[in-house]
Design an enzyme around this catalytic site. Structure first.
Site, PDB file in Angstrom:
ATOM      1  N   GLY A 134       0.959  -1.129  -0.055  1.00  0.00           N
ATOM      2  CA  GLY A 134      -0.006   0.206   0.023  1.00  0.00           C
ATOM      3  C   GLY A 134       0.790   1.284   0.044  1.00  0.00           C
ATOM      4  O   GLY A 134       2.061   1.371   0.200  1.00  0.00           O
ATOM      5  N   PRO A 135       0.268   2.538  -0.206  1.00  0.00           N
ATOM      6  CA  PRO A 135       1.020   3.783  -0.126  1.00  0.00           C
ATOM      7  C   PRO A 135       1.096   4.161   1.162  1.00  0.00           C
ATOM      8  O   PRO A 135       0.394   3.771   1.933  1.00  0.00           O
ATOM      9  CB  PRO A 135       0.040   4.608  -1.238  1.00  0.00           C
ATOM     10  CG  PRO A 135      -1.490   4.233  -0.814  1.00  0.00           C
ATOM     11  CD  PRO A 135      -1.092   2.398  -0.753  1.00  0.00           C
ATOM     12  N   GLY A 136       2.093   5.256   1.194  1.00  0.00           N
ATOM     13  CA  GLY A 136       2.262   5.743   2.527  1.00  0.00           C
ATOM     14  C   GLY A 136       3.115   5.010   3.419  1.00  0.00           C
ATOM     15  O   GLY A 136       3.926   4.184   3.138  1.00  0.00           O
ATOM     16  N   CYS A 161       5.220  -5.972   1.674  1.00  0.00           N
ATOM     17  CA  CYS A 161       5.671  -4.663   1.092  1.00  0.00           C
ATOM     18  C   CYS A 161       5.459  -4.032   2.409  1.00  0.00           C
ATOM     19  O   CYS A 161       5.948  -3.730   3.455  1.00  0.00           O
ATOM     20  CB  CYS A 161       5.165  -4.293  -0.087  1.00  0.00           C
ATOM     21  SG  CYS A 161       6.160  -2.679  -0.647  1.00  0.00           S
ATOM     22  N   GLN A 165       6.737  -3.632   6.761  1.00  0.00           N
ATOM     23  CA  GLN A 165       7.021  -2.427   7.402  1.00  0.00           C
ATOM     24  C   GLN A 165       6.252  -2.486   8.686  1.00  0.00           C
ATOM     25  O   GLN A 165       6.541  -1.900   9.471  1.00  0.00           O
ATOM     26  CB  GLN A 165       6.894  -1.362   6.462  1.00  0.00           C
ATOM     27  CG  GLN A 165       7.759  -1.391   5.213  1.00  0.00           C
ATOM     28  CD  GLN A 165       7.425  -0.288   4.148  1.00  0.00           C
ATOM     29  OE1 GLN A 165       6.675   0.476   4.245  1.00  0.00           O
ATOM     30  NE2 GLN A 165       8.268  -0.557   2.904  1.00  0.00           N
ATOM     31  N   SER A 215       9.766   2.723  -1.477  1.00  0.00           N
ATOM     32  CA  SER A 215      10.691   3.475  -1.626  1.00  0.00           C
ATOM     33  C   SER A 215      11.129   3.680   0.023  1.00  0.00           C
ATOM     34  O   SER A 215      11.941   4.358   0.437  1.00  0.00           O
ATOM     35  CB  SER A 215      10.111   4.976  -1.542  1.00  0.00           C
ATOM     36  OG  SER A 215       8.951   5.328  -1.000  1.00  0.00           O
ATOM     37  N   LEU A 216      10.517   2.901   0.860  1.00  0.00           N
ATOM     38  CA  LEU A 216      10.700   2.736   2.348  1.00  0.00           C
ATOM     39  C   LEU A 216      11.240   1.342   2.698  1.00  0.00           C
ATOM     40  O   LEU A 216      10.919   0.250   2.097  1.00  0.00           O
ATOM     41  CB  LEU A 216       9.626   3.045   3.333  1.00  0.00           C
ATOM     42  CG  LEU A 216       8.687   4.251   3.024  1.00  0.00           C
ATOM     43  CD1 LEU A 216       7.482   4.380   3.787  1.00  0.00           C
ATOM     44  CD2 LEU A 216       9.701   5.688   3.223  1.00  0.00           C
ATOM     45  N   HIS A 256       7.704  -8.169  -4.065  1.00  0.00           N
ATOM     46  CA  HIS A 256       6.394  -8.310  -4.249  1.00  0.00           C
ATOM     47  C   HIS A 256       6.500  -9.760  -4.990  1.00  0.00           C
ATOM     48  O   HIS A 256       6.617  -9.875  -6.139  1.00  0.00           O
ATOM     49  CB  HIS A 256       5.828  -7.230  -5.505  1.00  0.00           C
ATOM     50  CG  HIS A 256       5.333  -5.992  -4.859  1.00  0.00           C
ATOM     51  ND1 HIS A 256       3.851  -5.557  -4.977  1.00  0.00           N
ATOM     52  CD2 HIS A 256       6.016  -5.289  -4.210  1.00  0.00           C
ATOM     53  CE1 HIS A 256       3.820  -4.495  -4.217  1.00  0.00           C
ATOM     54  NE2 HIS A 256       5.289  -4.024  -3.967  1.00  0.00           N
ATOM     55  N   GLU A 258       3.748 -11.426  -5.945  1.00  0.00           N
ATOM     56  CA  GLU A 258       2.756 -11.491  -6.909  1.00  0.00           C
ATOM     57  C   GLU A 258       3.014 -10.988  -8.348  1.00  0.00           C
ATOM     58  O   GLU A 258       2.310 -11.098  -9.204  1.00  0.00           O
ATOM     59  CB  GLU A 258       1.410 -10.697  -6.192  1.00  0.00           C
ATOM     60  CG  GLU A 258       1.620  -9.363  -6.408  1.00  0.00           C
ATOM     61  CD  GLU A 258       2.278  -8.732  -5.218  1.00  0.00           C
ATOM     62  OE1 GLU A 258       2.310  -7.543  -5.106  1.00  0.00           O
ATOM     63  OE2 GLU A 258       3.000  -9.359  -4.644  1.00  0.00           O
TER      64      GLU A 258
END
Length: 288
Positions: A134-136, A161, A165, A215-216, A256, A258
């Site tokens: 997911g984003p953020g 992903c 985190q 990016s994290l 990822h 998938e």
């Protein structure tokens, strides 16, 4: 952003999007129109929420089951009562993960991260939980962090992903910008510890190739070694997978599985499913 990609990138990088009938915008629009008044769609042992779920039903029904014997798939479809709950962190790759689970004969339900409370999840009595990309940042992931902390000790959790985190932050790690910058559909070799990583990576080459859209990362300096252990890394030492030391059924990957860029991705999902099945057998034996 935890996972850096767009829906178009998902279609290009995913076998699910590439061969699904849902790739036809006209067909998808038609399906959405027919089901627009229906909050829940159920088909073939899987249940999904909302319009985005229609594509998952179509894709899962159309997918091949080459990753596991047909007998295993049919047995799962016939015997599974409890679902695997998928927490969707508003990500376009979530339903590609769901396609793999559908191909493996799994009963699963998909909910966005703000559709359920922890109590709702408990009442569903899931056999496992998948926390999607997911984003953020983890703090933006609805109930995902709370799920790891409150349900992780008893329910198997697989984070992808953003999901990894969330596991890292839940147990004291710090999530930072990746030193190498944004990874957008990058193919990287990933090496794993063959003892610590055998639950997820059994049968994979070492190293194997993985798709990265992020990016994290979990910061190495603040990695919570008292609670977690890293199980896989990139060539430059970034953490690509980890599990809980005590609750080894809490596991996650930064890449990822998938994506078509991860050739062994379906095997990783299958390994997590088999881990759940072995844990269930173990717990059943302890009760007898």
């Amino acid at each position: 952003m935890a996972c850096s990609h767009l829906a178009a990138a998902a279609a290009a990088a995913s076998p699910a999007a590439a061969r699904s009938p849902a790739a036809s915008s006209a067909a998808t629009a038609s399906a959405f129109a027919r089901l627009s008044a229906t909050p829940r769609v159920a088909s073939g042992g899987l249940a999904v929420r909302g319009q985005r779920g229609v594509a998952a039903v179509v894709a899962a029904a159309a997918g091949a089951a080459a990753a596991t014997p047909v007998a295993d798939i049919e047995e799962r479809r016939a015997t599974e009562k409890q679902p695997i709950i998928v927490i969707d962190n508003y990500d376009s790759f979530t339903y590609n993960l769901c396609q793999y689970m559908g191909e493996l004969g799994l009963n699963f339900e998909v909910y966005r991260n703000d559709e359920l409370t922890i109590e709702d999840v408990k009442r569903k009595n899931p056999r496992g939980i998948l926390i999607s990309p997911g984003p953020g940042e983890p703090q933006d992931s609805g109930i995902s962090l709370q799920t790891v902390l409150e349900l992780g000790p008893t329910i198997p959790i697989f984070g992808v992903c953003m999901g990894l985190q969330c596991i890292g932050e839940a147990f004291g790690g710090k999530i930072i910008r990746a030193p190498s910058g944004v990874m957008h559909g990058k193919s990287s070799p990933v090496r794993y510890d063959e003892e610590l990583g055998k639950a997820l990576f059994n049968g994979l080459p070492n190293p194997f190739t993985a798709a990265r859209y992020h990016s994290l990362v979990i910061e190495q300096e603040t990695f919570p070694h008292d609670a977690l252990e890293a199980t896989a890394w990139t060539e430059d030492g970034l953490i690509m997978a980890a599990r809980h030391k005590k609750y080894r059924h809490i596991q996650g990957v930064q890449f990822h599985p998938e994506s078509i860029i991860t050739p062994e991705g379906k095997r990783i999902i299958l390994n997590f499913v088999r881990f759940i099945e072995e844990l269930e057998k173990q717990r059943a034996g302890e009760k007898n």
